[in-house]
Design a protein around this motif. Sequence first.
Motif, mmCIF file in Angstrom:
data_model
loop_
_atom_site.group_PDB
_atom_site.id
_atom_site.type_symbol
_atom_site.label_atom_id
_atom_site.label_comp_id
_atom_site.label_asym_id
_atom_site.label_seq_id
_atom_site.Cartn_x
_atom_site.Cartn_y
_atom_site.Cartn_z
ATOM 1 N N ASN A 8 0.809 -1.220 0.000
ATOM 2 C CA ASN A 8 0.000 0.000 0.000
ATOM 3 C C ASN A 8 0.842 1.270 0.000
ATOM 4 N N THR A 12 -2.435 0.996 -5.389
ATOM 5 C CA THR A 12 -2.851 -0.305 -5.913
ATOM 6 C C THR A 12 -2.002 -0.792 -7.083
ATOM 7 N N ASN A 32 -1.974 -6.071 0.221
ATOM 8 C CA ASN A 32 -3.122 -5.440 0.854
ATOM 9 C C ASN A 32 -4.388 -5.675 0.018
ATOM 10 N N ASP A 35 -7.061 -2.856 -0.108
ATOM 11 C CA ASP A 35 -6.972 -1.780 -1.091
ATOM 12 C C ASP A 35 -7.732 -2.090 -2.368
#
Length: 293
Positions: A8, A12, A32, A35
């Motif tokens: 992150n 993205t 992540n 996200d």
Amino acid sequence: MNISTSLNVFGTDYEQAIPVCKEAGFRALDFNYWDHQKDVLAKSWEEEEAWAHRIRAAADESGLPFTQMHGPVHGRSFREMVLGLNAESFLDMAKRSLRTASILGVPWVVLHASAISGNGESYGEVKEFNVKFFRQLFPVMEQTGVGIALENFYDRAARPHTARRTYCAMLDELVELIDTLDHPLVGACLDTGHAHEQGIHPNEIRKLGKRLKATHINDNDGLHDQHLLPYQGSIDWPAVMSALHDIQYEGDLTYETHQAIRFLPDALRLEGLKYAVAVGNYLIGLKGDPKGA
């Protein structure tokens, strides 16, 4: 112990992030999923599976393993969910995240326990609800071999007069939940920033013991969830490392420090990440010395 980072720090764009993290000196990564949550909701499982294979291929090309993943997040409670989710659709997303983690080679997916609605349920009711919810993941966990690491949260800082409690803001609550679930694929994730906001002294980290499987390493001023690098806030880092040393924590120091890195200009991002690696290596070098080097 390796220095790892959540992707992150780049938002993205994992294709851009992975090789830069490698060049900066990171030896492992956290993916992540949170996200990407909105995009995942629009994907079929077949599309998500293909997406996960592309991410894995990019990581393999750079020689960086994924050692943990932040799973989907439902919101402040199980009845106040983000993105129009409900208990059934969030459970399905959590199961899918475990399958995606398996493709990525991730051993631990971090998830949040929480209140049912935050409107006055007893502690016992909230605990029972969470136990029943997470037990529904056991079949997929056992099928994939992917575990869940439940994260400590916070409710004290910046809201000193609120009556609402956040379940598992205290480490004793987190320990009790993990022990009640009583499964080898259930552990803890320590978020150092959340603990600091909650006023938890690093000495209390020892309560987690061998339950600790993952970390979210970040700093703050004790009042706000700032996600800064160590030594940019007021956490006692020698004390944190001493506690991790004493419980013989075997996982990575995984940064969740996007507010210190994500907004750097592209021309500075690599240098910022190299600095983050240097800070992490310094922490590892403390080797349990509570006074620091």
